[in-house]
Design an enzyme around this catalytic site. Sequence first.
Site, short mmCIF file in Angstrom:
data_model
loop_
_atom_site.label_atom_id
_atom_site.label_comp_id
_atom_site.label_asym_id
_atom_site.label_seq_id
_atom_site.Cartn_x
_atom_site.Cartn_y
_atom_site.Cartn_z
N LYS A 95 0.87 -1.19 0.00
CA LYS A 95 0.00 0.00 0.00
C LYS A 95 0.90 1.23 0.00
O LYS A 95 1.88 1.29 0.76
CB LYS A 95 -0.87 -0.05 1.25
N SER A 171 -9.47 1.85 3.12
CA SER A 171 -8.59 2.52 2.20
C SER A 171 -7.61 1.60 1.49
O SER A 171 -7.04 1.99 0.47
CB SER A 171 -7.79 3.60 2.95
N SER A 195 -9.60 -0.39 7.39
CA SER A 195 -9.04 -0.28 6.05
C SER A 195 -8.39 -1.52 5.48
O SER A 195 -8.10 -1.54 4.29
CB SER A 195 -8.04 0.86 6.00
#
Length: 532
Positions: A95, A171, A195
């Site tokens: 990420k 996210s 997330s």
Amino acid sequence: MSLLDYSAYEIAEKIQRGELSAVEVLEAALARIAAVDGRPGTLDYGELTPEDQSKVHAFITLTADRARQQAESVDMRRKAGEKLGPLAGVPITIKDIFCLKGVRSTAASRILSNFEAPYTATPVERLEAAGAVTLGKVNLDEFTYGSSSESSAYQPSTRNPWDPSRVPGGSSGGSAAAVAAGEGWLSLGTDTGGSIRQPAAFCGVVGLKPTYGRVSRYGLIAFGSSLDCPGPVARDVRDAALMLSVIAGSDPRDSTAANLPVPDYLASLDRGVKGLRIGLSPDFMRIAFPDPETGEIVTENLANEICDVTLRAADLLAAEGAEIVEHVPLPNIAFGIPVYFVISRVEASSNLHRFDGVKYGYRTDEDYSDLHEMYRKTRAEGFGPEPKLRILMGMYVSAAQYSEHYYQRALKVRSMIRADFNAAFDPQGPYRLDALLAPTTPTPAFKMGDIYGDSVLMQYADQFTVPANHAGVPAISLPGGLSSEALPIGLQIIAPDFAEPTLFRAGYAFEQATANEAWRQAKPRVLVEAGL
Ligand code: GLN
């Protein structure tokens, strides 16, 4: 069977034995990316084409050359008879909220668009030291603020491989979508309010939020420092256990990283659930929402197909020997979202102070007459709408005259949420639970554009994930079934502090019990349509 169908665990085993080379595994992953990902997110993206709307767009930065060097070095070391790490040759994604030395680390924000990290985050360093091959950095909501990945400054934002007209969740949307589409076997995500688990549920993969402090946050661009947890996104429970065993552990560079030994997570997998006390709570079976007029919390029933996944999992685990304890009260989780709204915004606004255009990151090209004007223009141009909203709210609720009413009060309610979990897990208490079962999300993946722009409604996607962040306890989301529209539905298991082995035991038992069910054979639409 394509080599992309093996798990990370199997790939690592085959590379160790010399049955596959790291380079051929990497080339297979790169070919998959070329087939399904479409163009990576950029700041200057222009119009979305129909082609864009059918692709996954997991990536912001693909590091193919660097990955080839890593894969070649794994193959060389194997030929030289060196001992390989547990992830040797396994392609992974990161990420884009973690620093990776020499590679751009953007947090999906314009303000870090030119930022090349001078060091590597601890969990990333550990993955690479274990031999993992990094394919690149994947997309997310700007600074991880969101539940759909749509707020990224890097567009096209990631789409759900099961239905590209829908969001992958957020996210860690890029992480979950990449794993679901076979673009790398594992992904490193972060979970502050859900997330990792929420996008894992939306994309039909496994996502684990470890206990707070189990994994170092060094080199993670901070959102809510008291809530942030790096963790694995993986295809199955064993791969998540393997990945956690690599990234967990103390770190002299993060004083909040726990100084506890890391257990052998893989060894816990097949211990079964016999004798485990697993709880169900009515408070996880309804949506709680503040009435916009009165502010009072009102509750609504969850859709049956969401509840059913959790209830059926309870039956299956009972058949495997678990003891199911019903009606466990967790009354304060209804306040999870309002409390998270306050606490996470205060921490976010504090953490965002460092982005001012002085030492690194974006600086305005406009003229300015003094330092304050430079700050103002840099921040106005560099931050997107979601960070701006969070700065405003965080500053407001922590301001001296309001703090007692909002921030201090939120901290107290957070302790009450923690106390609910303590009571449920207390070995001397009435429930004595080893774990709780709950849905991961109130709905399957929603359509792109449907909720984006309503930051309150968007936040409610985290209703069932945020309580574990407040309490600091570990929680895993696993694929639990498919909805009537053939979208993945997540099953969540929550355990006491540092009881990740229990999550793996229960998760693995569920996986085994459902291994031959028809829904497990379903593939994401993006793959089916590409003939993959
Ligand atoms: N969706 C939540 C938010 O918007 C959680 C984000 C996260 O866990 N990083 O804050």
